[in-house]
Each structure stands twice: as structure tokens, then as C-alpha cells.
Enzyme design. Structure first.
Site, PDB file in Angstrom:
ATOM      1  N   ASP A  14      -7.890  -2.297   6.507  1.00 32.05           N
ATOM      2  CA  ASP A  14      -6.502  -2.572   6.130  1.00 32.05           C
ATOM      3  C   ASP A  14      -6.397  -4.071   5.849  1.00 32.05           C
ATOM      4  O   ASP A  14      -6.783  -4.890   6.696  1.00 32.05           O
ATOM      5  CB  ASP A  14      -5.581  -2.157   7.287  1.00 32.05           C
ATOM      6  CG  ASP A  14      -4.116  -2.242   6.915  1.00 32.05           C
ATOM      7  OD1 ASP A  14      -3.471  -1.188   6.826  1.00 32.05           O
ATOM      8  OD2 ASP A  14      -3.628  -3.369   6.706  1.00 32.05           O
ATOM      9  N   ASN A  59       2.395  -9.724  -1.962  1.00 28.81           N
ATOM     10  CA  ASN A  59       3.351  -9.131  -2.913  1.00 28.81           C
ATOM     11  C   ASN A  59       4.639  -9.941  -2.971  1.00 28.81           C
ATOM     12  O   ASN A  59       5.157 -10.222  -4.045  1.00 28.81           O
ATOM     13  CB  ASN A  59       3.704  -7.705  -2.471  1.00 28.81           C
ATOM     14  CG  ASN A  59       2.697  -6.691  -2.977  1.00 28.81           C
ATOM     15  OD1 ASN A  59       2.065  -6.902  -4.011  1.00 28.81           O
ATOM     16  ND2 ASN A  59       2.538  -5.615  -2.244  1.00 28.81           N
ATOM     17  N   ASP A  97      -1.821  -6.174  -7.025  1.00 29.00           N
ATOM     18  CA  ASP A  97      -2.737  -5.191  -7.639  1.00 29.00           C
ATOM     19  C   ASP A  97      -4.105  -5.818  -7.926  1.00 29.00           C
ATOM     20  O   ASP A  97      -5.147  -5.191  -7.733  1.00 29.00           O
ATOM     21  CB  ASP A  97      -2.147  -4.660  -8.953  1.00 29.00           C
ATOM     22  CG  ASP A  97      -1.017  -3.672  -8.696  1.00 29.00           C
ATOM     23  OD1 ASP A  97      -0.779  -3.342  -7.523  1.00 29.00           O
ATOM     24  OD2 ASP A  97      -0.377  -3.236  -9.670  1.00 29.00           O
ATOM     25  N   GLU A 134      -2.587  -0.525   0.918  1.00 31.29           N
ATOM     26  CA  GLU A 134      -3.636  -1.552   1.069  1.00 31.29           C
ATOM     27  C   GLU A 134      -4.676  -1.115   2.102  1.00 31.29           C
ATOM     28  O   GLU A 134      -5.317  -1.946   2.731  1.00 31.29           O
ATOM     29  CB  GLU A 134      -3.048  -2.932   1.416  1.00 31.29           C
ATOM     30  CG  GLU A 134      -1.678  -2.940   2.050  1.00 31.29           C
ATOM     31  CD  GLU A 134      -1.661  -2.394   3.484  1.00 31.29           C
ATOM     32  OE1 GLU A 134      -1.482  -1.173   3.619  1.00 31.29           O
ATOM     33  OE2 GLU A 134      -1.815  -3.189   4.439  1.00 31.29           O
TER      34      GLU A 134
HETATM   35  N1  LIG Z   1       0.683  -4.614  -5.252  1.00 28.83           N
HETATM   36  C1  LIG Z   1       0.629  -3.467  -4.570  1.00 28.83           C
HETATM   37  N2  LIG Z   1       1.124  -3.412  -3.318  1.00 28.83           N
HETATM   38  C2  LIG Z   1       1.060  -2.267  -2.628  1.00 28.83           C
HETATM   39  C3  LIG Z   1       0.483  -1.124  -3.195  1.00 28.83           C
HETATM   40  N3  LIG Z   1       0.539  -0.128  -2.261  1.00 28.83           N
HETATM   41  C4  LIG Z   1       1.147  -0.647  -1.157  1.00 28.83           C
HETATM   42  N4  LIG Z   1       1.457  -1.941  -1.385  1.00 28.83           N
HETATM   43  C5  LIG Z   1       2.135  -2.894  -0.481  1.00 28.83           C
HETATM   44  O1  LIG Z   1       1.333  -3.146   0.663  1.00 28.83           O
HETATM   45  C6  LIG Z   1       2.189  -3.741   1.661  1.00 28.83           C
HETATM   46  C7  LIG Z   1       1.747  -3.248   3.010  1.00 28.83           C
HETATM   47  O2  LIG Z   1       2.465  -3.975   3.965  1.00 28.83           O
HETATM   48  P1  LIG Z   1       2.301  -3.790   5.532  1.00 28.83           P
HETATM   49  O3  LIG Z   1       2.063  -2.318   5.824  1.00 28.83           O
HETATM   50  O4  LIG Z   1       3.458  -4.452   6.193  1.00 28.83           O
HETATM   51  O5  LIG Z   1       0.942  -4.488   5.875  1.00 28.83           O
HETATM   52  P2  LIG Z   1       0.520  -6.031   5.872  1.00 28.83           P
HETATM   53  O6  LIG Z   1       1.563  -6.928   5.256  1.00 28.83           O
HETATM   54  O7  LIG Z   1      -0.847  -6.076   5.251  1.00 28.83           O
HETATM   55  O8  LIG Z   1       0.450  -6.348   7.399  1.00 28.83           O
HETATM   56  P3  LIG Z   1      -0.752  -6.070   8.396  1.00 28.83           P
HETATM   57  O9  LIG Z   1      -1.457  -4.822   7.933  1.00 28.83           O
HETATM   58  O10 LIG Z   1      -0.091  -5.864   9.734  1.00 28.83           O
HETATM   59  O11 LIG Z   1      -1.651  -7.254   8.377  1.00 28.83           O
HETATM   60  C8  LIG Z   1       3.624  -3.345   1.286  1.00 28.83           C
HETATM   61  O12 LIG Z   1       4.287  -4.493   0.830  1.00 28.83           O
HETATM   62  C9  LIG Z   1       3.432  -2.373   0.110  1.00 28.83           C
HETATM   63  O13 LIG Z   1       4.480  -2.483  -0.839  1.00 28.83           O
HETATM   64  C10 LIG Z   1      -0.040  -1.203  -4.532  1.00 28.83           C
HETATM   65  O14 LIG Z   1      -0.569  -0.245  -5.128  1.00 28.83           O
HETATM   66  N5  LIG Z   1       0.065  -2.391  -5.185  1.00 28.83           N
END
Ligand SMILES: Nc1nc2c(ncn2[C@@H]2O[C@H](COP(=O)(O)OP(=O)(O)OP(=O)(O)O)[C@@H](O)[C@H]2O)c(=O)[nH]1
Length: 350
Positions: free
Chosen positions: A224, A232, A241, A267
Site C-alpha cells: 500500500d 493526489n 496516476d 493504491e
Molecule cells: N490518482 C489516483 N488516485 C487513486 C486511484 N485509486 C485510488 N486513488 C486514491 O488513493 C488515495 C488513497 O488514500 P488513503 O486510503 O487515505 O491512503 P494514503 O493516503 O496512502 O494513506 P496511508 O495508506 O495510510 O499511508 C485516495 O485519495 C484515492 O482517491 C487512482 O486510480 N488514481
């Protein structure tokens, strides 16, 4: 993608082809039963009893297959028999003196049916054999009717059946290509080009089953990205992306041919490492983590570094089922996040 992955894709393709052929055969058998019954009644009324009896037999045979095929595991043999019975009925009709020479047009159905129900390779081979026999019988049947055996007549008979066979073969080829493309799309993540969650899930089910049988082991890595939301939020989704694509290419580069990396969702990534124990998996995970940390994405002249937390689960120590293994990897991943991120954990206490 990778040998094991291809095996799973191949077997899922095979079962979808089989289902499609079963459905097709069902309709063909219904049509066959209806038409042969009709012809049987016509020939009965004309007093051509032998042909009428054969056609009635084919009606009953097609009708019986309608019940046999849904219960049969292997439809190949039944399909083969169906075509043979149909062909034999046409041969009887062709050789029967009082029937019209137009009976021959029904032989043109044989390559169409053969290619549809047996596929390109076997279908083409059967078509050519059946057609060659049909041409010879046509010649034998009408050798005393020169008006049917002149060059134009014979050329029409042979050329028409070959054009029809070629056309159906080309159609089958393009249909198979399109189906292949669809299968690839259905099992690939479009952003990163890695396997998608559905495909890895099938692969994990297959691997667990195989490892129970062979007593081999494997590990999985649950990954992760750290603080990805802030990427983002700060740089926009397009840069987000780009980061995900970078992770995809690092995984493709750093893993062995037999390993299968997949985008699990958002992610999160998951990697299947066949024949790898916990220690081996930890080395691979460290390598991926370090490579990612050393491969920043360049945004507006600025280097954006990517870090990831990774959890490991080993079969069968951490679980005997896919579900148990996923939970174990997730617990390790959670532990890695709690311990400060950008690290690998292989021994979380659940
Ligand atoms: N650009 C992009 N962002 C994505 C995609 N799928 C998910 N996300 C973003 O991934 C982010 C995941 O955020 P969180 O689950 O809070 O995880 P994090 O910010 O990495 O925090 P930790 O895992 O605790 O370190 C969210 O902002 C989603 O919108 C994608 O296909 N493209």
C-alpha cells in the site's frame, strides 16, 4: 503475462468456449430435429420410406442429444457424432435415386457446422475431409448425367464449398482474436498494465489448490503506497496516476518471470511469489521497497519520492486458504503502517 497466469487465463477461456459451444449446439440440435422431422414427413408422403426412416432416426437422435449434452462433461465426442450422423443422412439422401440433385446444397452446411462447433483447426480438417467425400459421391451419383458434371457445374460445386469454408474459417479467426482481446482486457488493469484483482484472485485460488496437492509453498506481498492521498491532493489525479504507473513498471522490472504483480485496487498492489518462503519474500519486498524509494517521479522539475508499506504472508504457515492468507498479509501491512510506513513486515501477530 507469465506462465502460471497464462495457464489460468487459458483454462478460463476454455470453459467459456465450451459454454458457448454448448449453447450453440443446443440451438443446432433443435433446428436439426425440426427440419429432419419435416423432411421425414414429406418423404413418407412421397413413399420414399428408407430416407424417411433415416430422417426420423436423426430427429430422435438430435432430440436425445438435447438431453444428453447438458449432462455430459465432454461435448467434443457428441459434437463429432452429431456431425457424422448428419453427414451420413445427407449421403443417403444424395445416393437415393428419386431425390433431387439439389440435395447437395445441404452439404454446404457441413463446413459451417464443423467450424462453429469444433473450432478453427479441427473444424477445418473435418470440413475438408467431409467435403472431399461429398464431391466424390456427387461425381459417382451423377456420372451418367453429363449436364451436371460439366466443368462449370463441377467448378461451382467445389468452389462454392471452398469459398464458404474459407469465409467461415476467417470469421472464426477474427472472432477468436476479438475474444482473446476481451479476455486480456478483462484480466488486466488498464492504468498499470498489471493483472487486475479478479485475475489475481483466480490465480491465488488455483495456486492454493495446486500447492495443497504438490505440497509446494508460496508467499504473497500486500503493498500500500504511503500518504498517496496527499499526492493526489497536492499534485492532482494525473500525477497520482503517473505514480501508480511507476509502481507498476518497478514491479515488472524487479520481479522474476514466475512472479505475478497485480493492482489490487486504488493504491494497493499484491504480488504472488510462487515457490518462495517468508525469507525469500522479505528479500524481494525489501528490494521493491528500496527500488521504489530510489525511483522518484519527476513533477514540474521536482522529484516526488514514493514509499510503500508491505505485508507478507506465507502458505501454508500463515493460512491454508486464500482468505486466511489475505488477512495475514493485511495484518502485516497494517503493522507496517503503524510502525511508521516505508517498511516491510513479515510477522504480525493477528
Ligand atoms: N490518482 C489516483 N488516485 C487513486 C486511484 N485509486 C485510488 N486513488 C486514491 O488513493 C488515495 C488513497 O488514500 P488513503 O486510503 O487515505 O491512503 P494514503 O493516503 O496512502 O494513506 P496511508 O495508506 O495510510 O499511508 C485516495 O485519495 C484515492 O482517491 C487512482 O486510480 N488514481
Amino acid at each position: 503475462m507469465k506462465e502460471r497466469s497464462e495457464q489460468v487465463q487459458h483454462s478460463s477461456r476454455r470453459s467459456s468456449i465450451e459454454a458457448q459451444r454448448r449453447a450453440l449446439l443446443h440451438w443446432l440440435l433443435l433446428l436439426t430435429a425440426a427440419f429432419t422431422l419435416g423432411f421425414s414427413l414429406v418423404n413418407l408422403s412421397r413413399g420414399i420410406l428408407f430416407v424417411a426412416a433415416i430422417e426420423l432416426f436423426v430427429t430422435v437422435f438430435a432430440f436425445a442429444l438435447l438431453f444428453v449434452i447438458p449432462r455430459s462433461r465432454n461435448i467434443q465426442v457428441w459434437s463429432f457424432l452429431y456431425l457424422l450422423v448428419l453427414f451420413s443422412m445427407l449421403v443417403v439422401a444424395l445416393l437415393t435415386p428419386n431425390l433431387s440433385d439439389k440435395v447437395f446444397v445441404w452439404f454446404y452446411l457441413i463446413p459451417v457446422l464443423a467450424l462453429f462447433i469444433h473450432g478453427r483447426t479441427l473444424g477445418l480438417a473435418l470440413s475438408l475431409v467431409y467435403l472431399a467425400v461429398a464431391w466424390l459421391l456427387y461425381y459417382y451419383r451423377y456420372y451418367d448425367a453429363p449436364e451436371l458434371l460439366d466443368v462449370v457445374g463441377l467448378t461451382n460445386v467445389v468452389a462454392c464449398s471452398l469459398v464458404l469454408t474459407g469465409g467461415v474459417y476467417a470469421y472464426e479467426y477474427s472472432r477468436e482474436q476479438a475474444e482473446d482481446r476481451l479476455h486480456r482486457m478483462a484480466s488486466t488493469d488498464s492504468l498499470t498494465g498489471l493483472a487486475n484483482r479478479k485475475h489475481l484472485r483466480e490465480l491465488l485460488d488455483y495456486t492454493v489448490e495446486e500447492c495443497h496437492r504438490t505440497k509446494a509453498g508460496f508467499s504473497i506481498l500486500g503493498m500500500d503506497l504511503d500518504y498517496f492521498k496527499s499526492v493526489n491532493d497536492r499534485y492532482g489525479h494525473d500525477v497520482g496516476d503517473q505514480v501508480l504507473q511507476q509502481v507498476g513498471s518497478v514491479l515488472e522490472q524487479r520481479l522474476r518471470q514466475a512472479d505475478v504483480p497485480a493492482r489490487w485496487g486504488g493504491e494497493e498492489f499484491m504480488v504472488l511469489l510462487p515457490g518462495t518462503d517468508r525469507e525469500g519474500a522479505s528479500r524481494v519486498a525489501e528490494n521493491v521497497r528500496e527500488t521504489l524509494a530510489a525511483s522518484p517521479v519527476r513533477v514540474n522539475g521536482e522529484d516526488l519520492s514514493i514509499t510503500t508499506s508491505i505485508g507478507i504472508a506465507e502458505f501454508p504457515e500463515d493460512g491454508n486458504t486464500v482468505r486466511e492468507l489475505l488477512i495475514a498479509a493485511d495484518n502485516c501491512l497494517y503493522e507496517a503502517k503503524c510502525r511508521g510506513r516505508d517498511r516491510v513486515v513479515n510477522d504480525a501477530v493477528s
